[in-house]
Design an enzyme around this catalytic site. Structure first.
Site, mmCIF file in Angstrom:
data_model
loop_
_atom_site.group_PDB
_atom_site.id
_atom_site.type_symbol
_atom_site.label_atom_id
_atom_site.label_comp_id
_atom_site.label_asym_id
_atom_site.label_seq_id
_atom_site.Cartn_x
_atom_site.Cartn_y
_atom_site.Cartn_z
ATOM 1 N N ILE A 58 23.418 17.349 21.542
ATOM 2 C CA ILE A 58 22.831 16.006 21.605
ATOM 3 C C ILE A 58 21.366 16.076 22.061
ATOM 4 O O ILE A 58 20.492 15.405 21.497
ATOM 5 C CB ILE A 58 23.667 15.137 22.575
ATOM 6 C CG1 ILE A 58 25.044 14.826 21.948
ATOM 7 C CG2 ILE A 58 22.933 13.863 22.959
ATOM 8 C CD1 ILE A 58 26.054 14.212 22.895
ATOM 9 N N ASP A 79 15.950 23.507 29.919
ATOM 10 C CA ASP A 79 17.319 23.988 29.686
ATOM 11 C C ASP A 79 17.533 25.315 30.400
ATOM 12 O O ASP A 79 16.614 26.118 30.563
ATOM 13 C CB ASP A 79 17.569 24.172 28.182
ATOM 14 C CG ASP A 79 19.036 24.086 27.812
ATOM 15 O OD1 ASP A 79 19.425 23.112 27.144
ATOM 16 O OD2 ASP A 79 19.809 25.004 28.189
ATOM 17 N N TYR A 92 34.996 15.486 35.659
ATOM 18 C CA TYR A 92 34.049 15.096 34.599
ATOM 19 C C TYR A 92 34.028 13.571 34.473
ATOM 20 O O TYR A 92 32.962 12.944 34.484
ATOM 21 C CB TYR A 92 34.477 15.750 33.281
ATOM 22 C CG TYR A 92 33.576 15.430 32.111
ATOM 23 C CD1 TYR A 92 32.326 16.030 31.992
ATOM 24 C CD2 TYR A 92 33.967 14.524 31.124
ATOM 25 C CE1 TYR A 92 31.494 15.739 30.920
ATOM 26 C CE2 TYR A 92 33.147 14.225 30.053
ATOM 27 C CZ TYR A 92 31.906 14.842 29.945
ATOM 28 O OH TYR A 92 31.084 14.548 28.878
ATOM 29 N N LEU A 99 30.358 15.915 17.446
ATOM 30 C CA LEU A 99 30.544 17.290 16.971
ATOM 31 C C LEU A 99 29.334 18.153 17.334
ATOM 32 O O LEU A 99 28.461 18.416 16.511
ATOM 33 C CB LEU A 99 30.783 17.292 15.456
ATOM 34 C CG LEU A 99 32.053 16.541 15.024
ATOM 35 C CD1 LEU A 99 32.129 16.432 13.512
ATOM 36 C CD2 LEU A 99 33.304 17.217 15.586
HETATM 37 N N1 LIG Z 1 29.796 16.381 22.643
HETATM 38 C C1 LIG Z 1 30.575 15.409 23.049
HETATM 39 O O1 LIG Z 1 31.617 15.121 22.451
HETATM 40 C C2 LIG Z 1 30.185 14.592 24.252
HETATM 41 C C3 LIG Z 1 30.926 13.439 24.523
HETATM 42 C C4 LIG Z 1 30.587 12.675 25.621
HETATM 43 C C5 LIG Z 1 29.519 13.044 26.425
HETATM 44 N N2 LIG Z 1 28.820 14.177 26.147
HETATM 45 C C6 LIG Z 1 27.708 14.514 27.025
HETATM 46 O O2 LIG Z 1 26.553 14.763 26.257
HETATM 47 C C7 LIG Z 1 25.706 15.684 26.948
HETATM 48 C C8 LIG Z 1 25.306 16.827 26.043
HETATM 49 O O3 LIG Z 1 26.478 17.471 25.598
HETATM 50 P P1 LIG Z 1 26.517 18.395 24.299
HETATM 51 O O4 LIG Z 1 27.849 18.197 23.680
HETATM 52 O O5 LIG Z 1 25.289 18.189 23.494
HETATM 53 O O6 LIG Z 1 26.534 19.837 25.003
HETATM 54 P P2 LIG Z 1 25.922 21.254 24.549
HETATM 55 O O7 LIG Z 1 26.686 22.275 25.327
HETATM 56 O O8 LIG Z 1 25.844 21.378 23.063
HETATM 57 O O9 LIG Z 1 24.457 21.187 25.145
HETATM 58 C C9 LIG Z 1 24.252 21.138 26.517
HETATM 59 C C10 LIG Z 1 22.945 21.831 26.857
HETATM 60 O O10 LIG Z 1 22.778 21.750 28.290
HETATM 61 C C11 LIG Z 1 22.423 23.028 28.784
HETATM 62 N N3 LIG Z 1 22.905 23.142 30.162
HETATM 63 C C12 LIG Z 1 24.182 23.234 30.583
HETATM 64 N N4 LIG Z 1 24.230 23.318 31.929
HETATM 65 C C13 LIG Z 1 22.942 23.270 32.348
HETATM 66 C C14 LIG Z 1 22.328 23.310 33.634
HETATM 67 N N5 LIG Z 1 23.054 23.412 34.758
HETATM 68 N N6 LIG Z 1 20.977 23.235 33.689
HETATM 69 C C15 LIG Z 1 20.239 23.121 32.576
HETATM 70 N N7 LIG Z 1 20.752 23.086 31.334
HETATM 71 C C16 LIG Z 1 22.093 23.162 31.227
HETATM 72 C C17 LIG Z 1 23.064 24.039 27.858
HETATM 73 O O11 LIG Z 1 22.388 25.280 27.895
HETATM 74 C C18 LIG Z 1 22.940 23.311 26.509
HETATM 75 O O12 LIG Z 1 21.706 23.637 25.864
HETATM 76 C C19 LIG Z 1 26.480 16.106 28.205
HETATM 77 O O13 LIG Z 1 26.076 15.316 29.309
HETATM 78 C C20 LIG Z 1 27.921 15.781 27.842
HETATM 79 O O14 LIG Z 1 28.706 15.534 28.994
HETATM 80 C C21 LIG Z 1 29.126 14.963 25.077
#
Ligand SMILES: NC(=O)c1ccc[n+]([C@@H]2O[C@H](COP(=O)([O-])OP(=O)(O)OC[C@H]3O[C@@H](n4cnc5c(N)ncnc54)[C@H](O)[C@@H]3O)[C@@H](O)[C@H]2O)c1
Length: 272
Positions: free
Chosen positions: A18, A37, A158, A192
């Site tokens: 995202i 990141d 979470y 996704l």
């Molecule tokens: N994908 C989903 O279905 C979904 C649904 C609801 C909420 N979210 C939320 O959306 C956000 C992004 O999720 P995503 O699915 O794109 O995840 P993702 O794992 O694809 O991307 C997350 C990014 O954050 C970075 N990251 C993780 N921990 C970190 C830290 N401690 N410090 C700095 N960087 C860090 C990772 O390296 C990665 O680049 C999150 O807050 C997640 O909770 C995602």
């Protein structure tokens, strides 16, 4: 002229999923973007791709679990591009092996998730707000989750941390609105991204799709376009809100799928 032309944005967790989609979209719409990141290599790759597409971006290592690292990312943004107009607090994670039900969950994991998912939102905002006050305002956007609204069999930490993000969004909006600082959140349903596809087997992705009102699962761009709207002046009268972007997954009575199957069985029994 792009929809966020002239604005400077810091995106946490912008190397993947995202955050990455949002970094690319904001840059395409003429914002200068800093990607913070844990995965610096991924952030640098994203910067390269944004620059190749004609945009402006910079990368910095960020550990969203550490206050000094978050402060450094905010200061880097201001020293690189002279201000910060948009802060996208997007980092968030869970661990399906440790973040379990209330009786069985790992308490250290509870602390870690509260720190990375919730406190990082407080800290990013705490360091960015004084800069936004100096330049006459800004837009803070937080990624929460539908898990903050609808409970699950596991992922207690979470869900609770993401509910906290919804609440904190309102507090920031209330406290700094008069400084023209808006704060809103986006609550994705299943999207996704690499994280979702790694954590969930294809059968589970199909179950999500079945229970959506729409006939497909969400993609990172669906969130990115919502963040773009909240980051731009198009949303200048919207603050303290959480926009749910979840394909209508949570809008209906949860028994609707069983009810539809009962009705269709009843109809075929009548025809026989
Ligand atoms: N994908 C989903 O279905 C979904 C649904 C609801 C909420 N979210 C939320 O959306 C956000 C992004 O999720 P995503 O699915 O794109 O995840 P993702 O794992 O694809 O991307 C997350 C990014 O954050 C970075 N990251 C993780 N921990 C970190 C830290 N401690 N410090 C700095 N960087 C860090 C990772 O390296 C990665 O680049 C999150 O807050 C997640 O909770 C995602």
């Amino acid at each position: 002229m792009g929809r966020v032309s002239g604005k400077v944005a810091l995106i946490t967790g912008g190397a993947s999923g995202i955050g990455l989609a949002t970094a690319k979209l904001l840059a395409k719409e003429d914002a200068k973007v800093v990607i913070g990141d844990f995965n610096l290599e991924g952030a640098e790759q994203a910067v390269k791709e944004i620059k190749e597409a004609g945009g402006e971006a910079a990368a910095i290592f960020l550990d969203a679990g550490k206050a000094e690292s978050i402060e450094e990312a905010v200061e880097f943004t201001v020293s690189t591009y002279s201000k910060i107009d948009i802060l996208y607090n997007n980092v968030g994670l869970t661990n399906l092996q440790k973040d379990l039900d209330v009786v069985n969950m790992d308490l250290d994991e509870w602390d870690r998730l509260m720190n990375v998912n919730l406190k990082s939102v407080l800290l990013g905002s705490r360091y960015a707000i004084p800069h936004m006050q100096k330049t006459g305002g800004g837009s803070i956007i937080n990624t929460t989750s539908m898990a903050g609204f609808a409970s699950d069999a596991i992922r207690s930490a979470y869900g609770a941390s993401k509910a906290g993000v919804v609440s904190l969004t309102g507090y920031i909006a209330t406290q700094y609105g008069k400084d023209r600082i808006r704060c809103n959140a986006v609550a994705p349903g299943l999207i996704l991204t690499p994280a979702a596809e790694k954590n969930l087997p294809p059968q589970v992705l199909e179950i999500f799709k079945k229970y959506n009102a729409l006939p497909y699962n969400g993609e990172p761009d669906d969130i990115a376009y919502t963040v773009l709207f909240l980051a731009s002046d198009e949303s200048k009268y919207i603050t303290g809100q959480t926009i749910k972007v979840e394909g209508g997954h949570y809008i209906a009575n949860p028994s609707i799928a069983d009810f539809q199957s009962f009705m269709s069985q009843a109809r075929s029994n009548t025809k026989e």
